[in-house]
Design an enzyme around this catalytic site. Structure first.
Site, PDB file in Angstrom:
ATOM      1  N   ASN A 168       0.558  -1.066  -0.228  1.00 34.35           N
ATOM      2  CA  ASN A 168       0.058   0.115  -0.049  1.00 34.35           C
ATOM      3  C   ASN A 168       0.819   1.200  -0.176  1.00 34.35           C
ATOM      4  O   ASN A 168       1.528   1.760   1.103  1.00 34.35           O
ATOM      5  CB  ASN A 168      -0.873   0.036   1.500  1.00 34.35           C
ATOM      6  CG  ASN A 168      -1.642   0.937   1.521  1.00 34.35           C
ATOM      7  OD1 ASN A 168      -2.102   1.787   0.979  1.00 34.35           O
ATOM      8  ND2 ASN A 168      -2.947   1.018   2.788  1.00 34.35           N
ATOM      9  N   LYS A 227       0.292   4.488   0.324  1.00 35.42           N
ATOM     10  CA  LYS A 227      -0.670   5.853   0.689  1.00 35.42           C
ATOM     11  C   LYS A 227      -0.283   6.723  -0.507  1.00 35.42           C
ATOM     12  O   LYS A 227      -0.271   6.754  -1.135  1.00 35.42           O
ATOM     13  CB  LYS A 227      -0.275   5.258   1.692  1.00 35.42           C
ATOM     14  CG  LYS A 227      -0.542   4.480   2.467  1.00 35.42           C
ATOM     15  CD  LYS A 227      -0.402   4.308   3.879  1.00 35.42           C
ATOM     16  CE  LYS A 227      -0.204   3.316   4.793  1.00 35.42           C
ATOM     17  NZ  LYS A 227      -0.463   3.364   6.648  1.00 35.42           N
ATOM     18  N   HIS A 235      -9.324   1.171   4.729  1.00 41.84           N
ATOM     19  CA  HIS A 235      -8.008   1.010   5.510  1.00 41.84           C
ATOM     20  C   HIS A 235      -8.659   1.899   6.394  1.00 41.84           C
ATOM     21  O   HIS A 235      -8.942   2.987   6.743  1.00 41.84           O
ATOM     22  CB  HIS A 235      -7.328   1.633   4.674  1.00 41.84           C
ATOM     23  CG  HIS A 235      -5.724   1.316   5.089  1.00 41.84           C
ATOM     24  ND1 HIS A 235      -5.390   2.629   6.324  1.00 41.84           N
ATOM     25  CD2 HIS A 235      -4.880   1.025   4.891  1.00 41.84           C
ATOM     26  CE1 HIS A 235      -3.828   2.334   6.161  1.00 41.84           C
ATOM     27  NE2 HIS A 235      -3.300   1.216   5.221  1.00 41.84           N
ATOM     28  N   GLU A 262      -7.036   4.229   7.892  1.00 44.26           N
ATOM     29  CA  GLU A 262      -6.977   5.989   7.441  1.00 44.26           C
ATOM     30  C   GLU A 262      -7.863   6.677   7.188  1.00 44.26           C
ATOM     31  O   GLU A 262      -8.072   7.637   6.834  1.00 44.26           O
ATOM     32  CB  GLU A 262      -5.114   5.937   6.816  1.00 44.26           C
ATOM     33  CG  GLU A 262      -4.216   6.067   7.565  1.00 44.26           C
ATOM     34  CD  GLU A 262      -2.776   5.425   6.511  1.00 44.26           C
ATOM     35  OE1 GLU A 262      -2.910   5.474   5.334  1.00 44.26           O
ATOM     36  OE2 GLU A 262      -1.875   4.704   7.816  1.00 44.26           O
ATOM     37  N   GLU A 295      -5.010  -4.816  10.745  1.00 48.36           N
ATOM     38  CA  GLU A 295      -4.141  -4.294  10.894  1.00 48.36           C
ATOM     39  C   GLU A 295      -4.794  -3.185  12.105  1.00 48.36           C
ATOM     40  O   GLU A 295      -4.870  -2.094  11.887  1.00 48.36           O
ATOM     41  CB  GLU A 295      -4.558  -2.800   9.810  1.00 48.36           C
ATOM     42  CG  GLU A 295      -3.381  -3.761   8.573  1.00 48.36           C
ATOM     43  CD  GLU A 295      -3.030  -2.684   7.198  1.00 48.36           C
ATOM     44  OE1 GLU A 295      -2.518  -2.663   6.767  1.00 48.36           O
ATOM     45  OE2 GLU A 295      -3.906  -1.787   7.013  1.00 48.36           O
ATOM     46  N   GLY A 343       2.998   1.845  10.914  1.00 47.26           N
ATOM     47  CA  GLY A 343       3.559   3.431  10.468  1.00 47.26           C
ATOM     48  C   GLY A 343       4.206   3.858  11.688  1.00 47.26           C
ATOM     49  O   GLY A 343       4.647   5.210  12.063  1.00 47.26           O
ATOM     50  N   SER A 392       3.951  -2.553  10.351  1.00 47.76           N
ATOM     51  CA  SER A 392       5.047  -1.898  10.641  1.00 47.76           C
ATOM     52  C   SER A 392       5.645  -2.998  10.125  1.00 47.76           C
ATOM     53  O   SER A 392       7.113  -3.853  10.367  1.00 47.76           O
ATOM     54  CB  SER A 392       4.970  -1.779  12.155  1.00 47.76           C
ATOM     55  OG  SER A 392       4.815  -0.071  12.054  1.00 47.76           O
TER      56      SER A 392
HETATM   57  P1  13P Z   1       3.344   0.560   7.764  1.00 51.02           P
HETATM   58  O1  13P Z   1       3.687  -0.884   6.739  1.00 51.02           O
HETATM   59  O2  13P Z   1       3.783   1.619   7.283  1.00 51.02           O
HETATM   60  O3  13P Z   1       3.174   0.077   9.263  1.00 51.02           O
HETATM   61  O4  13P Z   1       1.398   0.643   7.464  1.00 51.02           O
HETATM   62  C1  13P Z   1       0.665  -0.657   6.908  1.00 51.02           C
HETATM   63  C2  13P Z   1      -0.784   0.072   6.120  1.00 51.02           C
HETATM   64  O5  13P Z   1      -1.766   0.874   7.417  1.00 51.02           O
HETATM   65  C3  13P Z   1      -0.511  -0.789   4.901  1.00 51.02           C
HETATM   66  O6  13P Z   1      -1.937  -1.076   5.099  1.00 51.02           O
END
Ligand code: 13P
Length: 250
Positions: free
Chosen positions: A11, A13, A95, A97, A167, A173, A213
């Site tokens: 992803n 983002k 997601h 976010e 997740e 992150g 992560s």
């Molecule tokens: P990170 O791997 O940067 O922690 O993000 C995970 C994520 O949100 C994947 O959709």
């Protein structure tokens, strides 16, 4: 155990302009990527077409979101039909976010999932608890509530087109990965919940991937757990090490 092909999603983002994407395409196409892993990357919407045209055809492409209608007065949004028109077969929905920065709720995410599946897209549906929910002992309440909103919108014959991504918000992150034991525990409990609330068949066959992560150093331990069927990777999917994560099972 079901016959669940290992699945690794990247992803991106809201990262990358064309020159960055060219770099990612280079290491992705060079691989080598394990034949035993299904690989899907998810560029920003404006670059879906660009990335799809450059990536090897064995690498899938997912949009990071879409709306619940085919077309219309929905300024700024994109539809499953448009995603398919760009040659992409997947979409990420729900997601954290989207839930927490943009305020999407369970009901909207369920409706989007239904429309995406009915349109012919495959869906990576995300669920996961916040830190305060985990600390209050509510992890499974939250994860099951989010999954119930999906389940009500997934027709029996569409489950093969769904991947569930667990997740935990506190691991996204932050560099704070869930331990393999913590992730396995939730995946196992979720599978049991699906068995009771949907069917033994869905529980056995649906892929449940972990995100938060994940990196080249921790992916093998996580991949060793029986109910972790792959990953959804954020930051590390922008770097060449992503190939190591794709090949975590080797
Ligand atoms: P990170 O791997 O940067 O922690 O993000 C995970 C994520 O949100 C994947 O959709």
């Amino acid at each position: 155990m079901g016959d669940r092909k290992f699945f690794v999603g990247g992803n991106w983002k809201m990262n990358g302009v064309k020159t960055d994407i060219d770099g990612i395409v280079q290491f992705m196409n060079a691989g080598p990527l394990s034949e035993n892993t299904e690989v899907v990357v998810s560029p920003p919407a404006i670059y879906l077409d660009y990335a799809r045209q450059k990536l090897d055809s064995k690498i899938g492409v997912a949009a990071q979101n879409c709306y619940k209608a085919e077309k219309g007065a929905f300024t700024g949004d994109i539809s499953p039909k448009m995603i398919l028109d760009c040659g992409c077969k997947w979409v990420i929905l729900g997601h954290s976010e989207r839930r927490n920065v943009f305020g999407e709720n369970d009901q909207l995410i369920g409706e989007k999932t239904k429309h995406a599946l009915e349109s012919g897209l495959k869906v990576i549906a995300c669920i996961g608890e916040k830190l305060e929910e985990r600390e209050a002992g509510q992890t499974m309440d939250v994860v099951c509530r989010q999954t119930k909103a999906l389940l009500d919108n997934i027709a029996d014959d569409k489950w093969g087109n769904v991947v569930l991504a667990y997740e935990p918000v506190w691991a996204i992150g932050t560099g704070k990965t869930a331990t393999p034991e913590q992730a396995q525990e939730v995946h196992d409990e979720l599978r049991k919940w699906l068995s009771g609330n949907k069917s033994a068949d869905v529980a056995k066959n649906v892929r449940i991937i972990y995100g938060g992560s994940v990196n080249a150093a921790n992916c093998k331990d996580l991949a060793g757990k029986p109910d972790i069927d792959g990953f959804l990777v954020g930051g590390a999917s922008l770097k060449p090490d992503f190939v190591k994560i794709v090949n975590a099972k080797e």
